[in-house]
Enzyme design. Structure first.
Site, PDB file in Angstrom:
ATOM      1  N   TYR A 144       0.789  -1.212  -0.123  1.00  0.00           N
ATOM      2  CA  TYR A 144      -0.139   0.132   0.014  1.00  0.00           C
ATOM      3  C   TYR A 144       0.817   1.238  -0.178  1.00  0.00           C
ATOM      4  CZ  TYR A 144      -3.431   3.619   1.794  1.00  0.00           C
ATOM      5  OH  TYR A 144      -4.233   4.578   1.639  1.00  0.00           O
ATOM      6  N   ASP A 239       9.465   2.665  -0.977  1.00  0.00           N
ATOM      7  CA  ASP A 239       8.475   3.324  -0.107  1.00  0.00           C
ATOM      8  C   ASP A 239       9.025   3.059   1.270  1.00  0.00           C
ATOM      9  OD1 ASP A 239       6.478   4.077   1.316  1.00  0.00           O
ATOM     10  OD2 ASP A 239       4.962   3.630   0.041  1.00  0.00           O
ATOM     11  N   LYS A 267       5.230  10.096   7.914  1.00  0.00           N
ATOM     12  CA  LYS A 267       5.451  10.847   9.055  1.00  0.00           C
ATOM     13  C   LYS A 267       6.269  10.905  10.019  1.00  0.00           C
ATOM     14  CE  LYS A 267       2.156   6.925   9.057  1.00  0.00           C
ATOM     15  NZ  LYS A 267       1.374   6.572   8.086  1.00  0.00           N
TER      16      LYS A 267
HETATM   17  N1  HOZ Z   1      -3.311   3.158   6.185  1.00  0.00           N
HETATM   18  C1  HOZ Z   1      -2.743   3.252   7.592  1.00  0.00           C
HETATM   19  C2  HOZ Z   1      -2.085   2.131   8.113  1.00  0.00           C
HETATM   20  N2  HOZ Z   1      -1.666   1.531   7.090  1.00  0.00           N
HETATM   21  C3  HOZ Z   1      -3.838   3.585   8.664  1.00  0.00           C
HETATM   22  C4  HOZ Z   1      -4.029   4.899   8.657  1.00  0.00           C
HETATM   23  C5  HOZ Z   1      -5.010   5.543   9.781  1.00  0.00           C
HETATM   24  O1  HOZ Z   1      -6.157   4.972   9.690  1.00  0.00           O
HETATM   25  O2  HOZ Z   1      -4.811   6.417  10.382  1.00  0.00           O
END
Ligand code: HOZ
Length: 421
Positions: A144, A239, A267
């Site tokens: 992802y 990534d 982040k």
């Molecule tokens: N897609 C994020 C983890 N792989 C989750 C982000 C969130 O829900 O804060």
């Protein structure tokens, strides 16, 4: 455990926010039940609005390497509040952060700051296409890379958890520009290049996947991606939104000794505040506007709050390299002796307890996991005060704030689950 307030808040949220949440996985749809609304975080703990305390292994999905509210990060944020929170103009601290990133991750010869991991991957793909003059992108099933149109094809994380089709809202022509292949299989990559080589701009990969659960690369796999892409004039994009500064100060590319052409970060470089970055070879980054013709921009890019918090956390890590040994030791304790029928995948302080006999090496093997049993385990752990990812297809994260006692309590809670009749 009392959850009245979380329940009331969820009900209220659902009336104004789709699904009651601002990002799908946190709605607990993968495991059922009511998401906990969080009042505050401190060290290794989350406290919810009902006053329940949890040992937190989500850590804002990775970036909180030092836990919640680390004093150095909080002090840095306080300083910024005294001078201004957004300028839409360059600041010296942005250069400091870019220099620090380049020092830690030498393949990132130049760095552009953006606002999230999604923006970073989106921009890196545009740059890869602009640089190579080619359109196709190879990604891997279960990886992802944010909610970028092109990259939602066979994606992990919330897409895998909710089993959402990858084409809803994404123009077919966008999806057609993406080739999704099984992870950890270099032969299929070779075949794809044989068929489409001169049209492939880039291969994008999470070097250690975190978004189908934690799935490390098999020996030689990343090396093969490097060799194949170089041979065909395509770019290799790592990534490292999850692995950057987490697996090592220099990320997964330091551990595996691979130099990608481009890297994306998220982040973690903001100490948990909203930020992202893409960077890589200077000749490629020279194509980004205003130096070159590939356009990408943003008012909040290089935001002083995010940059200062990130600098504070990264400088702390640079000054305390022993943190990585501690993370590794605690994570090893947490993942030791899995019960029969369970596969524990771990890379440094990223881990997943898969409810399958395994091995788990790609999306085909990850999705064999018994998600209903994971949901029961998740709720059991939550009741014992342990907050794991609310989906089988996510990684867990250990932080430097986790104490030996946190780990012991977590292991005991998990053992009690497996001892249930
Ligand atoms: N897609 C994020 C983890 N792989 C989750 C982000 C969130 O829900 O804060």
């Amino acid at each position: 455990m009392k959850t009245d307030r979380s329940e009331a808040l969820f009900e209220r949220a659902r009336k104004v926010i789709p699904g009651g949440v601002n990002s799908p996985v946190r709605a607990f749809r993968g495991v059922g039940g009511t998401p906990r609304f969080i009042r505050c975080g401190e060290g290794s703990r989350l406290i919810d609005e009902d006053g329940n305390s949890y040992i937190d292994y989500v850590g804002s999905w990775g970036p909180l390497l030092l836990g919640h509210r680390h004093p150095q990060v909080i002090d840095a944020l306080r300083e910024v509040l005294e001078v201004g929170t957004s300028f839409g103009a360059p600041t010296e601290r942005e250069i400091e952060l870019a220099e620090l990133i380049r020092q830690a991750v030498p393949s990132m010869e130049m760095v552009r700051l953006v606002n999230s991991g999604t923006e970073a991957t989106m921009s890196a793909l545009r740059l890869a296409r602009g640089y190579t003059g080619r359109e196709l992108i190879i990604k891997f099933e279960g990886c992802y890379h944010g909610h970028v149109d092109n990259l939602l094809v066979k994606a992990g994380s919330g897409m895998a958890t909710l089993a959402i089709s990858d084409t809803v809202g994404v123009p077919a022509s966008f999806a057609a520009a993406t080739i999704a292949l099984p992870f950890n299989n270099a032969d299929v990559v070779e075949q794809a290049f044989r068929a489409h080589g001169s049209d492939i701009a880039a291969v994008i990969v999470e070097p250690v996947v975190g978004n189908m659960g934690c799935v490390p690369p098999l020996p030689g796999y990343l090396e093969a991606l490097r060799e194949i892409t170089a041979r065909h004039g395509a770019l290799l994009i790592f990534d490292e939104v999850m692995t950057g500064f987490r697996l090592a100060f220099g990320g997964a590319q330091q551990i595996y000794g691979i130099r990608p052409d481009l890297t994306t970060l998220g982040k973690v470089i903001g100490g948990g505040l909203p930020i992202g970055a893409y960077g890589g070879r200077a000749d490629i980054l020279a194509k980004v506007a205003p130096s070159g013709p590939v356009y990408q921009a943003g008012t909040l890019s290089g935001n002083p709050l995010a940059v200062s918090a990130g600098l504070a956390m990264l400088l702390y890590l640079q000054a305390h390299p022993e943190v990585y040994n501690q993370l590794d030791r605690r994570s090893a304790e947490l993942c030791a002796d899995p019960p029969a029928g369970m596969t524990v995948n771990r890379a440094g302080s990223m881990f997943t307890f898969f409810f399958t006999a395994g091995p788990v090496v790609d999306w085909e093997t990850a999705k064999k996991a018994d998600t209903a049993r994971y949901a029961r385990f998740f709720h059991w752990m939550l009741e014992q005060g342990v907050y794991l990812a609310p989906s089988q297809f996510e990684a867990g994260f250990v932080s430097a704030a986790h104490t030996g006692e946190d780990i012991t309590r977590t292991v005991e809670a998990a053992r009690a689950f497996f001892a249930l009749p």
